[in-house]
Write an enzyme that holds these catalytic residues in place. Structure first.
Site, PDB file in Angstrom:
ATOM      1  N   ARG A  22       1.565 -15.677   3.838  1.00 30.72           N
ATOM      2  CA  ARG A  22       0.397 -15.064   3.172  1.00 30.72           C
ATOM      3  C   ARG A  22      -0.903 -15.427   3.890  1.00 30.72           C
ATOM      4  O   ARG A  22      -1.899 -14.717   3.793  1.00 30.72           O
ATOM      5  CB  ARG A  22       0.347 -15.452   1.683  1.00 30.72           C
ATOM      6  CG  ARG A  22      -0.831 -14.849   0.929  1.00 30.72           C
ATOM      7  CD  ARG A  22      -0.572 -14.649  -0.569  1.00 30.72           C
ATOM      8  NE  ARG A  22       0.114 -15.756  -1.202  1.00 30.72           N
ATOM      9  CZ  ARG A  22      -0.444 -16.925  -1.546  1.00 30.72           C
ATOM     10  NH1 ARG A  22      -1.722 -17.122  -1.338  1.00 30.72           N
ATOM     11  NH2 ARG A  22       0.285 -17.875  -2.092  1.00 30.72           N
ATOM     12  N   TYR A  40      -9.912   9.521  -1.549  1.00 29.55           N
ATOM     13  CA  TYR A  40      -8.506   9.560  -1.957  1.00 29.55           C
ATOM     14  C   TYR A  40      -8.439   9.194  -3.454  1.00 29.55           C
ATOM     15  O   TYR A  40      -9.162   8.296  -3.911  1.00 29.55           O
ATOM     16  CB  TYR A  40      -7.691   8.607  -1.075  1.00 29.55           C
ATOM     17  CG  TYR A  40      -6.354   8.262  -1.670  1.00 29.55           C
ATOM     18  CD1 TYR A  40      -5.470   9.267  -2.055  1.00 29.55           C
ATOM     19  CD2 TYR A  40      -5.989   6.945  -1.877  1.00 29.55           C
ATOM     20  CE1 TYR A  40      -4.255   8.961  -2.642  1.00 29.55           C
ATOM     21  CE2 TYR A  40      -4.768   6.626  -2.450  1.00 29.55           C
ATOM     22  CZ  TYR A  40      -3.919   7.638  -2.838  1.00 29.55           C
ATOM     23  OH  TYR A  40      -2.726   7.325  -3.425  1.00 29.55           O
ATOM     24  N   LYS A  56       0.320   5.940   7.159  1.00 26.86           N
ATOM     25  CA  LYS A  56       0.135   7.294   7.692  1.00 26.86           C
ATOM     26  C   LYS A  56       0.362   7.311   9.211  1.00 26.86           C
ATOM     27  O   LYS A  56       1.431   6.948   9.665  1.00 26.86           O
ATOM     28  CB  LYS A  56      -1.253   7.794   7.284  1.00 26.86           C
ATOM     29  CG  LYS A  56      -1.580   7.544   5.809  1.00 26.86           C
ATOM     30  CD  LYS A  56      -0.725   8.404   4.908  1.00 26.86           C
ATOM     31  CE  LYS A  56      -0.600   7.910   3.480  1.00 26.86           C
ATOM     32  NZ  LYS A  56      -1.736   7.397   2.796  1.00 26.86           N
TER      33      LYS A  56
HETATM   34  O1  7XF Z   1      -1.807   2.462  -0.235  1.00 27.17           O
HETATM   35  P1  7XF Z   1      -1.543   3.555   0.758  1.00 27.17           P
HETATM   36  O2  7XF Z   1      -0.964   3.054   2.051  1.00 27.17           O
HETATM   37  O3  7XF Z   1      -0.797   4.708   0.151  1.00 27.17           O
HETATM   38  O4  7XF Z   1      -2.989   4.129   1.214  1.00 27.17           O
HETATM   39  C1  7XF Z   1      -3.972   4.546   0.326  1.00 27.17           C
HETATM   40  C2  7XF Z   1      -4.867   5.525   1.013  1.00 27.17           C
HETATM   41  C3  7XF Z   1      -6.072   5.086   1.495  1.00 27.17           C
HETATM   42  N1  7XF Z   1      -6.923   5.923   2.126  1.00 27.17           N
HETATM   43  C4  7XF Z   1      -6.612   7.202   2.328  1.00 27.17           C
HETATM   44  C5  7XF Z   1      -7.570   8.079   3.046  1.00 27.17           C
HETATM   45  C6  7XF Z   1      -5.390   7.694   1.878  1.00 27.17           C
HETATM   46  O5  7XF Z   1      -5.102   8.985   2.106  1.00 27.17           O
HETATM   47  C7  7XF Z   1      -4.491   6.847   1.202  1.00 27.17           C
HETATM   48  C8  7XF Z   1      -3.190   7.321   0.691  1.00 27.17           C
HETATM   49  N2  7XF Z   1      -3.093   8.706   0.549  1.00 27.17           N
HETATM   50  C9  7XF Z   1      -1.847   9.398   0.325  1.00 27.17           C
HETATM   51  C10 7XF Z   1      -2.166  10.915   0.315  1.00 27.17           C
HETATM   52  O6  7XF Z   1      -3.358  11.286   0.249  1.00 27.17           O
HETATM   53  O7  7XF Z   1      -1.241  11.698   0.427  1.00 27.17           O
HETATM   54  C11 7XF Z   1      -1.153   8.874  -0.887  1.00 27.17           C
HETATM   55  C12 7XF Z   1      -0.158   9.702  -1.568  1.00 27.17           C
HETATM   56  S1  7XF Z   1      -0.410   9.709  -3.370  1.00 27.17           S
END
Ligand code: 7XF
Length: 398
Positions: free
Chosen positions: A62, A115, A212
């Site tokens: 951690r 988001y 992503k």
């Molecule tokens: O915790 P995650 O790795 O899912 O990331 C959160 C997150 C943070 N910033 C941006 C710009 C994001 O697009 C996301 C996650 N987005 C996905 C989407 O828009 O499809 C999550 C699916 S509900």
């Protein structure tokens, strides 16, 4: 290689080689995965000295782990940042940053389009603990000038923003925020360090959902934080260690490092495929509006061109038939998958109002340009002709 020699080699070269840990006695080409929670101390005194910060060395995953450390050094190199911390998810990155720097009574200014779960964290998380969260349309930096004050601790935005592709001028916003001593935090998930480097443009902290493009294969969850070494002390030893505990698994760190090796190749293909999809959509009579920064018709095309190396792999659009037509389009896709997330090899299509952006109230979505009929596409790595054929046949059925 240190994490600061950013411009010495090309992007892919650094994504493959930068900061390679040479300590493995067998000279394994890929670095070993240190799949351990804890590290043995030679003596009790050594353990105590490490805890006291008097001596270097690993203690507990951690707080740090060699597999995570190598990935962090490499990512810092790619973003042009002094320091990096990898965490368990994008939300883990965002929450670890905010819990490190805000206190009751503080104010944060955030963009309108975020988001959905980031929006929910501000609305239902931070606000509950006495932090004032105000939304500002950051497309126009003047809007920030009229809202910002000495109470503002953090200015936060995504660019391009999920899901409607709004672009924010990083340099202009950083200048205004720094005038009152506020930190600028940018979610760079859509662009990746290959297409945009917010820290180089003046931001203080960058966060990524590495779930992503950085991971790139839809098989892991991970998050990344980049900042100055000083801010990272606070984020690692307060935000992560004590507040969120959102530690990345060494196995997933290995997978992100593997993904990074092909990031440039993949992003070039994502960008090319997205451009072709955007052109097809813009030419279709069934489509009312396309949001893609690479289109000349896109309102902020010039700003995107100046700030980004390429326009990315994400597209949003509205069909003439609105919500109902949007769902019909999704249900008629054959090759492209109906799924949230983005940046995978597969082309993914989703409906933000009922999926990723459902945490917003319907009126807020409308006010902030997340329309009920909006459809979002994450251009995959398939052959463009096949993606275009699938989109065309689904459009024909709308
Ligand atoms: O915790 P995650 O790795 O899912 O990331 C959160 C997150 C943070 N910033 C941006 C710009 C994001 O697009 C996301 C996650 N987005 C996905 C989407 O828009 O499809 C999550 C699916 S509900």
């Amino acid at each position: 290689m240190s994490s600061t020699d950013k411009n010495k080699k090309g992007f892919s070269t650094r994504a493959i080689h930068a900061c390679h840990d040479k300590s493995d006695p067998y000279k394994s080409l890929t670095s070993p995965i240190y799949m351990t929670s804890t590290f043995e101390f030679a003596t009790a005194e050594e353990g105590g000295a490490r805890f006291a910060g008097e001596e270097g060395g690993y203690i507990y995953t951690r707080l740090g782990n060699p597999t995570l450390n190598e990935l962090e050094m490499r990512l810092a190199n790619l973003e042009g940042a002094e320091a990096c911390l990898t965490v368990a998810s994008g939300m883990g990155a965002i929450t670890s940053v905010f819990w490190s720097f805000v206190e009751p009574g503080d104010e944060i200014l955030v963009d309108e389009t975020l988001y959905g779960c980031t929006f929910a964290y501000f609305r239902h998380g931070l606000a509950k603990f006495g932090i004032t969260v105000r939304h500002v349309d950051m497309r126009n930096p003047d809007n920030l000038i009229s809202e910002i004050s000495s109470k503002t601790r953090i200015v936060y935005f995504e660019t391009p923003a999920n899901p409607n592709m709004r672009i924010v001028d990083i340099k202009a916003i950083a200048k205004i925020a720094h005038n009152v001593g506020a930190k600028v935090v940018v979610d760079n998930t859509y662009s990746t360090p290959y297409l945009q480097n917010p820290i180089v443009l003046g931001a203080d902290i960058v966060v990524h959902s590495a779930t992503k493009y950085l991971g790139g294969h839809g098989d892991l969850m991970a998050g990344v934080i980049l900042s100055s070494a000083e801010d990272m002390q606070q984020i690692r030893y307060v935000g992560l260690k004590d507040m969120t505990g959102a530690v990345l698994s060494p196995m997933n760190a290995f997978l992100v490092a593997r993904g990074l090796k092909t990031l440039e190749l993949r992003m070039d293909r994502h960008c090319d495929n997205a451009e072709k999809i955007a052109d097809l959509l813009e030419a279709s009579k069934k489509v009312a509006k396309v949001y893609f920064p690479g289109l000349k018709s896109f309102e902020q095309h010039e700003l995107a061109k100046a700030q980004m190396k390429g326009f990315g792999g994400m597209i949003a659009f509205e069909l003439n038939g609105g919500h109902e037509a949007g769902l019909k389009f999704l249900n008629n896709l054959e090759l492209c998958k109906i799924a949230v997330s983005l940046g995978d090899a597969e082309t993914l299509v989703e409906h933000p109002a009922s999926m990723t952006h459902s945490p917003y109230e319907p009126e807020e979505r409308l006010k902030y340009g997340i329309t009920e009929g909006l459809v979002r596409i994450s251009a995959g790595l398939e052959n463009a002709v096949d993606i275009l054929a699938d989109i065309e046949q689904a459009l024909a059925k709308v």
